[in-house]
Enzyme design. Structure first.
Site, PDB file in Angstrom:
ATOM      1  CE  LYS A  18      -2.914   2.743   3.071  1.00 42.25           C
ATOM      2  NZ  LYS A  18      -4.066   3.047   2.215  1.00 42.25           N
ATOM      3  CD  GLU A 490     -21.429  10.319   9.930  1.00 47.03           C
ATOM      4  OE1 GLU A 490     -20.513   9.523   9.676  1.00 47.03           O
ATOM      5  OE2 GLU A 490     -22.542  10.277   9.379  1.00 47.03           O
ATOM      6  NE  ARG A 521     -11.808   1.848   0.906  1.00 45.27           N
ATOM      7  CZ  ARG A 521     -12.002   2.479   2.055  1.00 45.27           C
ATOM      8  NH1 ARG A 521     -11.203   3.450   2.414  1.00 45.27           N
ATOM      9  NH2 ARG A 521     -13.004   2.153   2.850  1.00 45.27           N
ATOM     10  CG  HIS A 701     -17.660   8.183  -5.152  1.00 48.33           C
ATOM     11  ND1 HIS A 701     -19.033   8.125  -5.253  1.00 48.33           N
ATOM     12  CD2 HIS A 701     -17.334   7.464  -4.052  1.00 48.33           C
ATOM     13  CE1 HIS A 701     -19.510   7.393  -4.259  1.00 48.33           C
ATOM     14  NE2 HIS A 701     -18.502   6.980  -3.518  1.00 48.33           N
ATOM     15  CB  CYS A 733     -21.917   8.830  -1.048  1.00 49.60           C
ATOM     16  SG  CYS A 733     -21.719   7.254  -0.189  1.00 49.60           S
TER      17      CYS A 733
END
Length: 765
Positions: A18, A490, A521, A701, A733
């Site tokens: 990663k 949040e 990811r 996105h 989203c």
């Protein structure tokens, strides 16, 4: 007795791949640096398996992004927009296909069967000129050989590859992708011939599509493909590997009669019916790769039970033809328990990550050949016994409450239309109300605050002050933008499942239990080891604080039980639906506490409801029944004036629309902006949905800021099929991954578009 591993995680025990990938993408390191990290990872994996005594060690299961994309590169099936002009495919073209670049978008990504891994979907049509353009499979075989490890090269099988593909843009949807078999098989033959020449004695074709419901012409394509490959495969041992479910009786017949094939691999963890097919009929002289060690979970294998299964199979296939294997690739489990220094010792003793599962496979193979490691088997039996009897696993009050659920279907007492009337009187919202899905951008500063609080570097008082400031900023911003139903943003949450799991009993968390989701990811699923309950309120403090800052309605934000279940490693000692009901009861307690605290709008996200849908249609109804029931349990007790929202994260609803209606939410918001037409077509075809609905009006996105007129046009399209009194206007989203510089203008345009449409509707009256 032989042992085999279907595949192994690529990321490395500490996500080395990663970090190497992201460093390369950011221009901070070279292609050579990335190749070096990758070669070191491959070498350590092969040596680890060889040292563990595994006979059939896979190669070519490593990938810089995805194994299906690797196959696309091998076949030279590069869409024209990437400007590839032939020759060996290098990183620039490969990563452009995976991630897009400054001038062209990426190829589509979708879920790999019912796992949380995603693959890059090939784009094919009659015009594609296939050519052998990536020699990765052969190079990795030779690389392992140079290290003294003889491996089994793994290829995505030709038929599964085509069935996983889609028609490229401009290609008629009726075009039969299987008609391309004669064009790709010559390249498979070249690859096989090179592997043979390099010294390979075994080769593995992954054909997971064999576990799906396939029409007979698709099954015939398997027979035709392997008949065509037969002469090239002669002199090689060939295993065709299936995983994730049972194979049907028809698919089993097709598989065991394939030409040129020496062995068959089956998932015997999820595929319990396959076991009966094998026992009823197995071709003599062929190898059975028995997938008894679970590649999709993190629990220690029940070695005694697996050994009994294997001993029974020995009588069917013969001692020398039985190979101990894994249910699927270990890609879907965590890498190595050795890195878990903070996990509770008792819970740790119940687990096995990929490195431990390799040892389990070998222990079973040795036991079959009469060299049983008694100490290893006893330790395993002791761990299983401790898990079974541990008071931490069983909570009688939870068991009782879950049992009491049986016999009711938990519906709110009134219809959705009468509830919406009561809610409108209380909330007094305009027509086409605006809202967002929940999260707001998470800045570097915000992540630092959370990290320091977790590491006890700042006090609780300092933490609460910082989060309160962030909530205040988000509330003020939404009021300035004139959004109708607000969220608190949040800021206290790192992850929508982990946040709740950390506050529920029955959950444990690893430090390094990372699993690849796509590309670089990774996700770190919580571990559900015992009965689930909620010791204390989880969100009431923050939601009440946020509501006190505004006169507008503030949404309480919860993650639904099915999503928590589908994004966790779930206990395997009781049916999944029982665990789901327990989570539903915990969320129900939270919903009721939010209502008591004066929160009148509560969103229960079920982002992953569709993800859990079984691969076989015959199992859909049972899953949907308990999944939808679990959702209804969470909010059955609230007043009519409390508005229950849910959010879902995928585009393909058409097949489950009746289950969505059956959830009986007051408002549903949907990630729809990329597939407008698909979703709206359901309503166009006359499915009556009486509740509020917010098909996302723009795609979060993408960093692109959609202009007001484009958003207004999209709302007009929605109004052509949905009543204006049920339509909500929202992004598709949460906004967590975006920057404020993108979010503010996009939301401003969204509100402007909603106001424009309100005026149009008013003047049309």
């Amino acid at each position: 007795m032989a042992s085999h591993i279907v595949g192994y995680p690529r990321m490395g025990p500490k996500r080395e791949l990663k970090f190497a990938l992201e460093s390369f993408w950011d221009g901070k390191s070279t292609a050579e640096d990335l190749k070096k990290v990758s070669a070191d990872l491959r070498s350590s994996i092969w040596k680890q398996m060889a040292d563990a005594g595994i006979k059939y060690i896979p190669s070519n299961t490593f990938s810089y992004y995805d194994q299906v994309l690797d196959t696309t590169a091998m076949l030279g099936a590069v869409p024209p927009r990437y400007g590839w002009t032939g020759g060996e495919i290098e990183f620039d073209v490969y990563f452009s296909m995976a991630r897009g670049n400054a001038s062209v978008p990426a190829m589509e990504m979708t879920k790999w069967f019912d796992t949380n891994y995603h693959f890059i979907v090939p784009e094919l049509g009659p015009e594609v000129n296939f050519s052998y353009a990536s020699h990765k499979a052969v190079l990795e075989y030779k690389e392992a050989k140079a290290l003294g490890v003889d491996t089994v090269p793994v290829l995505v099988g030709p038929v599964s590859y085509l069935l996983l593909s889609k028609q490229a843009k401009g290609v008629d949807k009726s075009f039969d992708l299987l008609s391309l078999l004669p064009k790709i098989l010559p390249i498979y033959k070249e690859v096989v011939a090179e592997l043979k020449e390099a010294g390979a004695s075994w080769i593995q074709f992954d054909e997971p599509l064999l576990v799906m419901d396939l029409e007979s012409h698709k099954l015939q394509a398997f027979s035709a493909a392997y008949a065509d490959l037969e002469s090239t495969l002669s002199g090689l041992n060939v295993v065709v590997e299936t995983y994730f479910a049972d194979v049907t009786a028809e698919a089993y017949k097709t598989l065991i009669s394939l030409k040129g094939v020496t062995g068959y691999g089956f998932d015997l963890v999820r595929g319990t019916k396959t076991l009966d097919l094998v026992k009823a009929e197995f071709p003599s002289g062929k190898y059975l790769f028995a997938g008894v060690v679970d590649g999709r979970n993190i629990w220690a294998n029940d070695l005694a039970a697996s050994l009994a299964t294997l001993e029974a199979l020995e009588g069917v296939v013969g001692k020398d033809k039985l190979v101990v294997s894994t249910s699927c690739s270990f890609l879907h489990t965590a890498v190595d328990l050795i890195n878990e220094t903070k996990l509770d010792d008792e819970i740790k003793s119940w687990l096995a990550f990929a490195a431990q599962k390799v040892l389990e496979v070998n222990a079973l193979a040795k036991a079959l050949s009469g060299q049983k490691d008694e100490a290893f088997f006893s330790a395993n039996a002791a761990a299983l016994a401790s898990r079974k009897s541990s008071p931490r696993v069983t909570n009688e009050a939870v068991q009782k409450a879950a049992t009491a659920l049986k016999g009711s279907d938990h519906r709110r007492a009134t219809t959705v239309s009468s509830r919406l009337d009561a809610q409108q009187k209380k909330l007094n919202l305009p027509i086409l109300p605006t809202t967002t899905i929940g999260s707001f951008p998470q800045t570097v500063e915000l992540r630092r605050v959370r990290r320091e609080y977790k590491a006890k570097k700042i006090s609780e008082e300092e933490y609460v002050k910082a989060i309160k400031e962030e909530i205040s900023k988000v509330v003020k911003l939404q009021e300035e933008l004139d959004i109708d139903v607000l969220v608190h943003g949040e800021p206290e949450r790192n992850d929508m499942v982990e946040y709740f799991g950390e506050q529920l009993s029955g959950f444990a968390f690893s430090a390094n239990g990372w699993v690849q989701s796509y590309g670089s990811r990774c996700v770190k699923p919580p571990i559900i080891y015992g009965d689930v309950s909620r010791p204390n309120p989880m969100t009431v403090f923050w939601s009440s604080m946020a509501q006190s800052m505004t006169a507008r309605p503030m949404k309480g934000m919860l993650t639904g039980p099915v999503t928590i279940l589908n994004w966790s490693f779930v206990r395997n000692d009781q049916p999944r639906h029982e665990t789901c009901y327990q989570i539903a009861l915990a969320i129900k307690n939270e919903v009721e506490d939010l209502e008591k605290a004066g929160i009148n709008v509560i969103q229960i996200d079920e982002a992953a409801l569709r993800e859990g849908l079984p691969l076989r249609k015959s199992e859909h109804d049972f899953y949907l029944k308990w999944a939808v029931h679990s959702f209804r349990i969470t909010n059955v007790g609230v007043q009519d004036t409390t508005q229950i929202h849910t959010h879902m994260c995928y585009s393909n609803f058409n097949d489950i629309i009746h289950s969505i209606i059956d959830m009986d939410a007051d408002v549903i918001t949907i990630e729809n902006s990329r597939s407008d037409e698909k979703l709206l077509s359901v309503f166009r075809e006359g499915v009556k949905y009486g509740a509020g609905i917010g098909p996302g009006v723009y795609d979060i996105h993408s960093p692109r800021i959609p202009p007001t007129e484009e958003l207004a046009d999209r709302i007009r399209k929605m109004l052509a099929v949905l009543e204006s009194n049920v339509l909500w206007v929202n992004p598709d989203c949460g906004l967590k991954t975006r920057k404020y510089g993108e979010v503010n203008p996009a939301l401003s345009n969204m509100v402007a578009a909603a106001k424009q449409l309100r005026q149009e509707l008013a003047s049309a009256k």
